[in-house]
Each structure stands twice: as structure tokens, then as C-alpha cells.
Design an enzyme around this catalytic site. Sequence first.
Site, short mmCIF file in Angstrom:
data_model
loop_
_atom_site.label_atom_id
_atom_site.label_comp_id
_atom_site.label_asym_id
_atom_site.label_seq_id
_atom_site.Cartn_x
_atom_site.Cartn_y
_atom_site.Cartn_z
N SER A 189 0.84 -1.19 0.00
CA SER A 189 0.00 0.00 0.00
C SER A 189 0.88 1.26 0.00
CB SER A 189 -0.96 -0.04 1.18
OG SER A 189 -1.99 0.90 1.04
N ASP A 343 -9.98 -3.40 -5.69
CA ASP A 343 -9.14 -2.42 -4.98
C ASP A 343 -9.12 -1.13 -5.78
OD1 ASP A 343 -7.17 -1.03 -3.61
OD2 ASP A 343 -5.54 -2.40 -4.11
N HIS A 373 -8.00 -4.85 -1.34
CA HIS A 373 -6.85 -4.13 -0.83
C HIS A 373 -6.48 -4.61 0.57
CE1 HIS A 373 -4.00 -0.80 -0.75
NE2 HIS A 373 -4.28 -0.73 0.54
#
Length: 403
Positions: A189, A343, A373
Site C-alpha cells: 500500500s 481495490d 486491498h
Amino acid sequence: MGSKLLCFFLASVILAYYIYSPIPGDFEEPWKVMLISATFRTFERLAEVAEYLGLKNYMDILILITNIEYVTPMSDENVTVTDTEFNNISVRLYVPRKASDGLRRAVVYFHGGGWCVGDLGMKSYDHLTRRTSDMLNAVVVSVNYRLAPKYHFPIQFEDVYSVTKFFLQSSVLSQYGVDPDRVCVAGDSAGGNLAAAVAQQLLEDPEVKTKLKIQALLYPPLQALDLNLPSYQENENKPILSKSLMVRFWSEYFTSDLSLREAMISNRHVPVESSHLFQFVNWSNLLPEEIKKDHVYISPTYGSSKLVQKYPGFLDPRASPLLASDAQLQKLPLTYILTCQHDVLRDDGFMYARRLQTVGIPVTHDHAKDAFHGAMMFVSFPAELAVGHRLFNRYIEWLNENL
């Protein structure tokens, strides 16, 4: 008794309604995902209420997840774990106990959390980096960078860059028995964003003699120009990371000024004088047909130049690595990119993979069609998912083959 049963029934209906959220049919363990998603939504709602009442900043509430998950450094029979500092930045060091035939591999890892939350000591990250060290017989350096909203860009980048540059010194690599030809940067991320930016910046730094062998980017955000990509539209309210939360993370990375967040929400934050940068994130040219589907590319609506004058960071390649030129990209190392179908950040990874491949960089693009995600972080009890283990194993297999 009747009134109590009615109250219980109504409370159960409300709870079920809150927990239930539409889950794509290809998700494994849908009820687990719903419960995890409901937990995250609860923290988000509490954060919204606390901020509205003036009690706490939104991110102060979200960071409670970090505090709840924190574990102290604890060595085991396979890995020695210590908290220390590199260049005055906190790191957690994982060194394998098993013997090595020669110099070891090394991974410098940056945690996720939207540049605002997260910690190397969270149980999920400690588990991931510990297993990485053990399974690869590698030294792992997990980095704790300073967070927004207390610190804004470029502080987060500067912290992780400082640690990486320090670690890449020949004397430091020698101290930990690391092969200078087998070093990787990785992150998930926001940490994937930082890893990509660090890999680019190292190429421009004449003081750094050691070259990275590979970079591994796990569902990374890579550009803050177009926040209405097909993936943002399709996954606006998918588990863990909604579009509104991602926009907030982006804006908080640069400033707590609400004007930038409001402009980003409407996707009108880039001024016309910066229009040339959209060539680097034009999804109509960079996404494959199966991802574009029936989406139609619309030319950007430009915003005020005042925002970029006050907060130039969102147009800086150190924050948006997709803005790097082809000449810069073609010097990057072998790359692994993980994207998840459900995501908002999916298309950033697709576009970066395409641009790297176009300039000749070998890329392994691992696209998980049944994942959301952050899925790879759910590999330890109680938030444990089969998809998390599967993605982690694929990531480790690739590192083992290429590092």
C-alpha cells in the site's frame, strides 16, 4: 418478555444490516471478509463522529487499530528480532538464526497505512516480516517512518530513504553479513508507494554505490493526479479501502488543509499548466481491455493553480512515482507488482507495470482477481484469510527465485 424479544430481534437486525455488505461472488470466506470490513467501518464511523464533535482528529482514531495490534520485538527459535535505529529512524531488525553458506539476502520493508497510520510493530507486519526473514534466510529491515497528519510529505519519504541509504553502505551490509548484490526494497500500500519512490531516487544519488537487485510493490498507490480511474469507480465502497478514505489519505499526506481534499474528491486538483503530466497516467492507453471494460476516458477537469503552489508534493515523482519519465524508469531493477481486482488502487499497479514493460524492465505482474486491498496482511489469527496466505506465498516464492 414480548418487548424484550422484540428489542433483541430489532437489535439483531440492525447488527446484521451493519455487518452485512455486498461481497463479490469470487471472494473466499465471505463472512470473514464481512466481519473484517465491518470492524474497519466501525473505526471509520467512530473517527468521523469524534472529529465532528471536535474530540479527536480522524486519524487519531484510526491509529487505535495500530495500538491494539502492537506487539513487542520477540525473538524465536528461527529469527532474532531487535528494535534499533538507523540514522535516527526506528527500525525492527530480523536476522535469521540458521546458518548460511555465504552472505545473506536482505529486504528493506515499508509498512502500509496511507502514510497516516500503521507501525512496524503491528502483529500483521511483525508476522509478515518475521516469516519473510525465516523463509528466505534473509535479513529484513522493517522501517517506522513518521506519519501524517503530524508530519507531511516529504517527511515519510525522507525517513525511508535515509534508512535505505544507510543500510546500503558497504560497512553496514558487511556488519549484518548481507550480499550487496542481493538487496530488495518492498512495501505494501503506502509502503509500496515509498518503495517505488526510493528505488527511483537511489538511481539519481551519486553517493549510493550499491544497486538494488529487485523491488516488490504490493497493491501500491502510484499517482495522485487522476483519482477517478476505473478502479476508483468500480471499487468505491469495497472492503478495507474505500475511495473516500484513499482520497483522504492522499490529501493528508500533503496537508490537513480541507481545500485540497475537497478538490481531490471532485478530481479537480491539477492545474492546466500541469496538464502534460496526464500522459503518464492516461489509463486509456495504459490499461488492458479487460480492465477498461466499457469505461470511457474523459479529459481531466483542471483546478486552481493555487493548490499546487501551496502543496506541490502531489505532483512530485517522490509522491507519485508514475510521473517519472521513461528515461528514469528504464534504469529500474527487476520488479514484482501485486494488484487486486477489488481495490481502488488496482489501476495504478497496472499502469506502472505497463510503463515499466514498455521501457524494457522485466516485470512480474501478479493480479489477484479474487482479492481486495490489504488482503495479504490477513495471515494471522484472529483476522486470518486463505487469500492472505496464498498471496503471501506467491510473493515469497517470487522473492526466493529472484533475490
